[in-house]
Scaffold this active site. Structure first.
Site, short mmCIF file in Angstrom:
data_model
loop_
_atom_site.label_atom_id
_atom_site.label_comp_id
_atom_site.label_asym_id
_atom_site.label_seq_id
_atom_site.Cartn_x
_atom_site.Cartn_y
_atom_site.Cartn_z
N ARG A 1 1.04 -1.33 0.06
CA ARG A 1 -0.08 -0.04 0.20
C ARG A 1 0.91 1.39 0.10
O ARG A 1 0.65 2.19 -0.83
CB ARG A 1 -0.78 -0.08 1.25
CG ARG A 1 -1.81 -0.90 1.24
CD ARG A 1 -2.72 -0.97 2.33
NE ARG A 1 -2.03 -1.62 3.71
CZ ARG A 1 -2.52 -2.73 4.23
NH1 ARG A 1 -3.33 -3.45 3.59
NH2 ARG A 1 -1.53 -3.39 4.88
N HIS B 1 8.34 7.97 15.39
CA HIS B 1 7.24 7.28 14.88
C HIS B 1 6.01 8.22 14.61
O HIS B 1 4.97 7.78 15.13
CB HIS B 1 7.05 6.18 15.76
CG HIS B 1 6.49 4.92 15.33
ND1 HIS B 1 6.58 3.46 15.52
CD2 HIS B 1 5.38 4.89 14.34
CE1 HIS B 1 6.00 2.79 15.02
NE2 HIS B 1 5.08 3.36 13.95
N GLY C 1 5.01 8.50 11.42
CA GLY C 1 4.38 8.13 10.04
C GLY C 1 2.88 8.51 9.80
O GLY C 1 2.34 8.97 8.88
N GLU D 1 12.05 1.19 20.71
CA GLU D 1 11.37 2.68 20.49
C GLU D 1 10.78 2.68 22.06
O GLU D 1 10.15 1.66 22.59
CB GLU D 1 10.19 2.67 19.72
CG GLU D 1 10.77 2.75 18.23
CD GLU D 1 9.59 2.82 17.18
OE1 GLU D 1 8.51 3.16 17.50
OE2 GLU D 1 9.93 2.98 15.90
N ASP E 1 9.47 -6.30 -4.54
CA ASP E 1 8.51 -6.94 -3.59
C ASP E 1 8.33 -8.30 -4.20
O ASP E 1 8.21 -8.53 -5.44
CB ASP E 1 7.21 -5.94 -3.67
CG ASP E 1 6.28 -6.57 -2.71
OD1 ASP E 1 5.75 -5.70 -1.97
OD2 ASP E 1 5.72 -7.81 -2.66
N ALA F 1 8.86 2.64 7.95
CA ALA F 1 8.25 1.31 8.11
C ALA F 1 8.42 0.65 9.62
O ALA F 1 7.49 0.99 10.34
CB ALA F 1 8.82 0.44 6.99
N ARG F 2 9.56 -0.01 9.65
CA ARG F 2 9.63 -0.52 10.95
C ARG F 2 11.02 -0.65 11.28
O ARG F 2 12.01 -1.01 10.48
CB ARG F 2 8.98 -2.07 11.13
CG ARG F 2 7.61 -2.31 11.24
CD ARG F 2 7.11 -1.76 12.72
NE ARG F 2 5.90 -2.10 12.97
CZ ARG F 2 5.16 -0.59 12.82
NH1 ARG F 2 5.22 0.30 12.48
NH2 ARG F 2 3.69 -1.06 13.14
N1 LIG Z 1 5.98 5.09 10.42
C1 LIG Z 1 4.54 4.55 10.84
O1 LIG Z 1 4.03 5.37 11.40
C2 LIG Z 1 3.80 3.66 9.82
C3 LIG Z 1 2.73 3.98 9.64
C4 LIG Z 1 1.84 3.13 8.71
C5 LIG Z 1 2.52 1.64 8.49
N2 LIG Z 1 3.55 1.66 8.98
C6 LIG Z 1 4.46 0.25 8.37
O2 LIG Z 1 4.73 0.68 6.99
C7 LIG Z 1 5.12 -1.01 6.38
C8 LIG Z 1 4.31 -0.97 5.19
O3 LIG Z 1 2.84 -0.69 5.18
P1 LIG Z 1 1.84 -1.10 4.33
O4 LIG Z 1 0.43 -0.61 4.75
O5 LIG Z 1 2.39 -0.60 3.00
O6 LIG Z 1 1.94 -2.73 4.09
P2 LIG Z 1 1.54 -3.70 2.94
O7 LIG Z 1 1.28 -5.22 3.70
O8 LIG Z 1 0.59 -3.07 2.06
O9 LIG Z 1 3.12 -3.77 2.35
C9 LIG Z 1 4.15 -4.54 2.62
C10 LIG Z 1 4.96 -5.08 1.49
O10 LIG Z 1 6.06 -5.49 1.68
C11 LIG Z 1 6.19 -6.59 1.17
N3 LIG Z 1 7.46 -7.53 1.51
C12 LIG Z 1 7.41 -8.42 2.21
N4 LIG Z 1 8.52 -8.86 2.47
C13 LIG Z 1 9.51 -8.42 1.67
C14 LIG Z 1 10.80 -8.29 1.12
N5 LIG Z 1 11.62 -9.30 1.75
N6 LIG Z 1 11.26 -7.47 0.24
C15 LIG Z 1 10.52 -6.89 -0.18
N7 LIG Z 1 9.33 -6.50 0.05
C16 LIG Z 1 8.50 -7.39 1.03
C17 LIG Z 1 4.87 -7.32 0.84
O11 LIG Z 1 4.74 -8.35 -0.31
C18 LIG Z 1 3.99 -6.32 0.87
O12 LIG Z 1 3.42 -5.98 -0.55
C19 LIG Z 1 4.64 -1.74 7.69
O13 LIG Z 1 5.76 -2.20 8.24
C20 LIG Z 1 3.98 -0.79 8.42
O14 LIG Z 1 3.69 -1.41 9.92
C21 LIG Z 1 4.41 2.73 9.64
O1 LIG Z 2 0.91 6.20 15.31
C1 LIG Z 2 0.74 4.72 15.29
O2 LIG Z 2 -0.41 4.46 15.82
C2 LIG Z 2 1.53 3.82 14.60
C3 LIG Z 2 1.12 3.65 13.18
C4 LIG Z 2 1.98 2.57 12.35
O3 LIG Z 2 3.12 2.28 12.84
C5 LIG Z 2 1.06 1.58 12.07
O4 LIG Z 2 1.63 0.38 11.86
O5 LIG Z 2 -0.09 1.74 11.72
#
Ligand SMILES: NC(=O)c1ccc[n+]([C@@H]2O[C@H](COP(=O)([O-])OP(=O)(O)OC[C@H]3O[C@@H](n4cnc5c(N)ncnc54)[C@H](O)[C@@H]3O)[C@@H](O)[C@H]2O)c1
Ligand SMILES: O=C(O)CC[C@@H](O)C(=O)O
Length: 530
Positions: free
Chosen positions: A151, A280, A282, A261, A171, A231-232
């Site tokens: 996404r 954090h 995002g 964290e 991916d 991401a993480r």
């Molecule tokens: N910083 C923040 O506050 C924040 C907010 C929202 C999401 N996130 C994090 O962002 C990340 C992505 O979220 P998303 O909603 O796009 O998730 P998503 O599930 O839509 O996308 C993750 C993608 O990573 C791919 N993937 C898995 N293993 C892989 C690898 N070895 N190499 C390459 N790609 C690989 C998957 O196939 C998937 O398409 C997650 O870790 C989520 O927790 C962080």
């Molecule tokens: O601000 C938050 O709640 C963390 C969001 C994010 O890391 C998630 O995985 O949705």
């Protein structure tokens, strides 16, 4: 009346649906310790959290009435999913609501990094007018490597194109067709490491993505690259990154997430002049917090009222009439799916599930869900995929599911098989439940085998020549890897063959590489089945 506890700061507007519902009574108590939660949780039917509350097994045990835990966001790493599943507590999340917000934060970080904005701000407000130290770079005509094209990664790629960047995307689910649609070049991690001027990661943290950019990658990475992680924490090796910046290889980094964290005051990122950080943030926009709270509140209401729901991330209830016949096959299904995902290379296009024997007369849909879960969880993270959402996730990623049934089961009461078709190859794994012996893998590709689907396995393909088993055993032994079980399969004497070794611990990557280098060895791959 259902009682809901909100234990993290969650948008008021987002949860207004719950506040206004006549059958819901809602309490907001944030900042509670585990002990405090344990004391009060017993009276609640639902718990709504963001990422601060750690929902532990202790809390769930005390939550005698707890039916559902809602996570206003994507990652559920703060919730003990196994404990919830064991107790039949449904865990739901809101995976779509913060996609754009996190994508925009990634872009903000990338631009701040390119133009040294935080560093220049600090100097300017400190009274210095320094126009020499902060010469930046343009994004236009630069190559952006996006690791994880789900996404958020896909939205980042779309915006990067508007900035005139060339986007390389990797991916495991990204096919040539989808890459073309998104306007990105399908690449490998290696291509990204060698060619990208900016690298941004958008994967979950899984055993496979942990340190996916580490010491080894930094030794080959393009000089002057800038790295972003929203991401993480842990996807990029933090210490290796600092070393690479100090060695003049990496030009700078922007991180929103950390391996631990909050990071300690001594964390090297916090005092590094070339690393910019946010705590954090995002998903922290008004819009995203409303979106995720609305999504999760809607689902929570459905679950409490016994209505159909989506986005459950843990185990679903299985209809009673099919449960007794199918349930014993669910764990085998997950392991076969995971095994197949670990041996197949290239983006998965199709999962073919085979159910033969007596299973041919049963509605095997629930079993298919578990098999698809096993395949997807390997790439998406086991906290994100379950038997409820696996088919939906496969569909959104363009993975086709085919089910074949037959009464002919090669002498087994029931035989379950999984074939993965990727851009590059087709791999098959089959298994059965053997009376008195439990689950067994009975076939890998064209080779008959008898392997317990457990723990650490090494799958070796080789030429059937005298001495090969001894050479593998000696090499593993000299690296302190104990072989617990061994199976050899071949079709013709002296022809292509496979070996499946059960080993007592994970085998270091360099040892696997040494095994693969042995004479008459074709490939060596570690498979982890837990
Ligand atoms: N910083 C923040 O506050 C924040 C907010 C929202 C999401 N996130 C994090 O962002 C990340 C992505 O979220 P998303 O909603 O796009 O998730 P998503 O599930 O839509 O996308 C993750 C993608 O990573 C791919 N993937 C898995 N293993 C892989 C690898 N070895 N190499 C390459 N790609 C690989 C998957 O196939 C998937 O398409 C997650 O870790 C989520 O927790 C962080
Ligand atoms: O601000 C938050 O709640 C963390 C969001 C994010 O890391 C998630 O995985 O949705």
């Amino acid at each position: 009346m259902f009682k809901v506890l909100v234990s993290d700061p969650i948008s008021d507007l987002g949860i207004s649906l719950l506040v206004e519902a006549s059958d819901i009574s809602i309490d907001k108590k944030t900042g509670l310790s585990e002990d405090e939660l344990v004391q009060i949780i017993g009276e609640y039917d639902a718990l709504l959290v963001r990422s601060q509350t750690r929902v532990t097994e202790r809390i769930m045990t005390a939550g005698k009435q707890l039916k559902v835990i809602g996570r206003a966001g994507v990652g559920v790493d703060n919730i003990d999913l196994e404990a919830a599943t064991k107790r039949g507590i449904v865990v739901i999340n809101a995976p779509d609501g913060n996609t754009i917000t996190t994508c925009e934060h990634t872009f903000a970080m990338m631009m701040a990094l390119a133009r040294h904005i935080p560093q220049a701000y600090l100097k300017t407000v400190g009274g210095e007018w320094d126009r020499k130290s902060f010469v930046g770079v343009e994004l236009r005509n630069k190559v952006l490597g996006v690791l994880g094209m789900g996404r958020i990664g896909s939205e980042v790629a779309a915006r990067a194109k508007a900035f005139g960047m060339t986007v390389l995307g990797y991916d495991p689910f990204l096919t040539e067709e989808r890459a073309e649609k998104l306007g990105v070049k399908l690449a490998s991690v290696e291509d990204v490491v060698r060619e990208a001027d900016f690298i941004t990661v958008h994967t979950p943290l899984t055993p496979e993505t942990r340190h996916m950019i580490g010491k080894e990658q930094f030794s080959r990475i393009k000089k002057g690259v800038r790295i972003i992680n929203c991401a993480r924490g842990g996807i990029i090796d933090e210490l290796a990154l600092v070393e690479a910046i100090d060695a003049g290889i990496v030009a700078g980094a922007a991180f929103d997430v950390f391996e631990e964290e909050p990071p300690t005051k001594e964390h090297p990122f916090l005092s590094h002049p070339k690393i910019i950080v946010t705590p954090h943030l995002g998903a922290s926009t008004v819009e995203a917090q409303e979106n995720v709270a609305i999504d999760v509140s809607e689902q929570l209401l459905h679950i409490l009222r016994g209505e159909p729901y989506k986005n459950a991330v843990n185990m679903p209830p299985v209809p009673a009439d099919v449960l007794s016949k199918l349930e014993p096959y669910f764990p085998l299904g997950v392991k076969l799916g995971s095994f197949a995902a670990q041996i197949a290379s290239g983006p998965v296009k199709e999962i073919v599930v085979g159910c033969s024997g007596e299973l041919a007369d049963v509605d095997t849909q629930p079993l298919t869900r578990y098999i698809v879960q096993g395949v997807l969880a390997h790439h998406l993270g086991s906290d994100q995929v379950n038997a409820v959402n696996s088919m939906h996730l496969a569909k959104t990623r363009g993975v086709n599911i085919v089910v074949n049934k037959s009464h002919a089961s090669k002498g087994f009461t029931n035989l379950v098989s999984v074939t993965l078709r990727t851009d590059k190859e087709e791999r098959t794994v089959a298994g059965a439940l053997l009376n008195g012996f439990g689950a067994r893998i009975t076939q890998i590709d064209q080779y008959p085998v008898d392997v317990a689907p457990e723990g650490n396995l090494l799958l070796i393909s080789h030429n059937d020549k005298p001495g090969i088993i001894g050479r593998v055993g000696t090499l593993l032994g000299s690296n302190d890897v104990n072989i617990a079980t061994m199976q050899v399969g071949r079709k013709l004497v002296g022809g292509a063959a496979i070996m499946v070794l059960g080993v007592d611990k994970a085998v270091p990557k360099d040892v696997i590489a040494q095994v693969a280098d042995l004479t008459d060895l074709v490939t060596a791959k570690e498979i982890q089945l837990y």
